[in-house]
Design an enzyme around this catalytic site. Structure first.
Site, mmCIF file in Angstrom:
data_model
loop_
_atom_site.group_PDB
_atom_site.id
_atom_site.type_symbol
_atom_site.label_atom_id
_atom_site.label_comp_id
_atom_site.label_asym_id
_atom_site.label_seq_id
_atom_site.Cartn_x
_atom_site.Cartn_y
_atom_site.Cartn_z
ATOM 1 N N GLY A 1 -2.894 4.497 1.953
ATOM 2 C CA GLY A 1 -3.480 3.238 2.409
ATOM 3 C C GLY A 1 -4.083 2.395 1.305
ATOM 4 O O GLY A 1 -4.754 1.400 1.574
ATOM 5 N N HIS A 2 -3.855 2.774 0.046
ATOM 6 C CA HIS A 2 -4.373 2.027 -1.098
ATOM 7 C C HIS A 2 -3.246 1.228 -1.737
ATOM 8 O O HIS A 2 -2.087 1.629 -1.685
ATOM 9 C CB HIS A 2 -4.946 2.986 -2.149
ATOM 10 C CG HIS A 2 -6.028 3.863 -1.619
ATOM 11 N ND1 HIS A 2 -7.320 3.447 -1.476
ATOM 12 C CD2 HIS A 2 -5.997 5.154 -1.169
ATOM 13 C CE1 HIS A 2 -8.040 4.428 -0.973
ATOM 14 N NE2 HIS A 2 -7.259 5.476 -0.781
ATOM 15 N N CYS B 1 0.819 -1.212 0.000
ATOM 16 C CA CYS B 1 0.000 0.000 0.000
ATOM 17 C C CYS B 1 0.855 1.264 0.000
ATOM 18 O O CYS B 1 1.970 1.286 0.523
ATOM 19 C CB CYS B 1 -0.924 0.009 1.217
ATOM 20 S SG CYS B 1 -2.091 -1.375 1.192
ATOM 21 N N ASP B 2 0.280 2.328 -0.579
ATOM 22 C CA ASP B 2 0.951 3.627 -0.602
ATOM 23 C C ASP B 2 0.614 4.410 0.667
ATOM 24 O O ASP B 2 -0.035 3.888 1.573
ATOM 25 C CB ASP B 2 0.584 4.402 -1.865
ATOM 26 C CG ASP B 2 -0.920 4.656 -1.994
ATOM 27 O OD1 ASP B 2 -1.639 4.632 -0.970
ATOM 28 O OD2 ASP B 2 -1.372 4.882 -3.128
ATOM 29 N N MET B 3 1.039 5.655 0.718
ATOM 30 C CA MET B 3 0.836 6.474 1.920
ATOM 31 C C MET B 3 -0.641 6.755 2.204
ATOM 32 O O MET B 3 -1.008 7.037 3.342
ATOM 33 C CB MET B 3 1.613 7.784 1.800
ATOM 34 C CG MET B 3 3.122 7.552 1.893
ATOM 35 S SD MET B 3 4.088 9.064 1.787
ATOM 36 C CE MET B 3 3.584 9.865 3.297
#
Length: 135
Positions: free
Chosen positions: A21-22, A17-19
């Site tokens: 949250g995805h 996940c990226d920053m």
């Protein structure tokens, strides 16, 4: 949901996940690739590494992805796979990702591939040709 020739379930891991949250957009390519390799192995009885050992490389020449919604850490999802013949030397994997258990569409993909021999020339292995012609 379509009728797929092969389906594989996953769960999203935190580090994918990226920053926000995805799941990072590039990670979806990993899900699709793993599903294709498992399809070759489990559905067609072919081992990707065996082709490499024979000097044949199965290569992606085009990938089209349409993102419909995001996955988040802990989500369970399924990748569906359909294999289609495009030409005598090209094939296409139609792949869709669905969030489970709701079966909500997350991503639609068309991944076109071919094979090249040790000399770098297009050459579709007989096993792949047979699988394409059987459908």
């Amino acid at each position: 949901m379509k009728e797929y020739r092969f389906q594989l379930e996953f769960s999203v891991r935190d580090y994918e996940c990226d920053m926000q949250g995805h799941v990072n957009n590039a990670v979806y390519l990993n899900y699709l690739e793993h599903s294709r390799h498992q399809f070759l192995k489990e559905e067609l009885g072919l081992n990707f590494a065996d082709f490499v050992g024979r000097g044949i490389s199965l290569v992606v020449i085009r990938a089209e992805l349409d993102y419909k919604r995001s996955l988040q850490s802990g989500d369970r999802f399924m990748v569906g796979v359909i294999l289609e013949k495009v030409s005598p030397l090209r094939y296409c994997f139609i792949q869709d990702i669905y969030l489970l258990p709701e079966k909500k569409l997350v991503l639609k993909a068309r991944v076109t591939g071919t094979a090249v021999n040790a000399q770098g020339r297009p050459e579709l292995p007989e096993e792949i040709s047979a699988a394409l012609n059987a459908r």
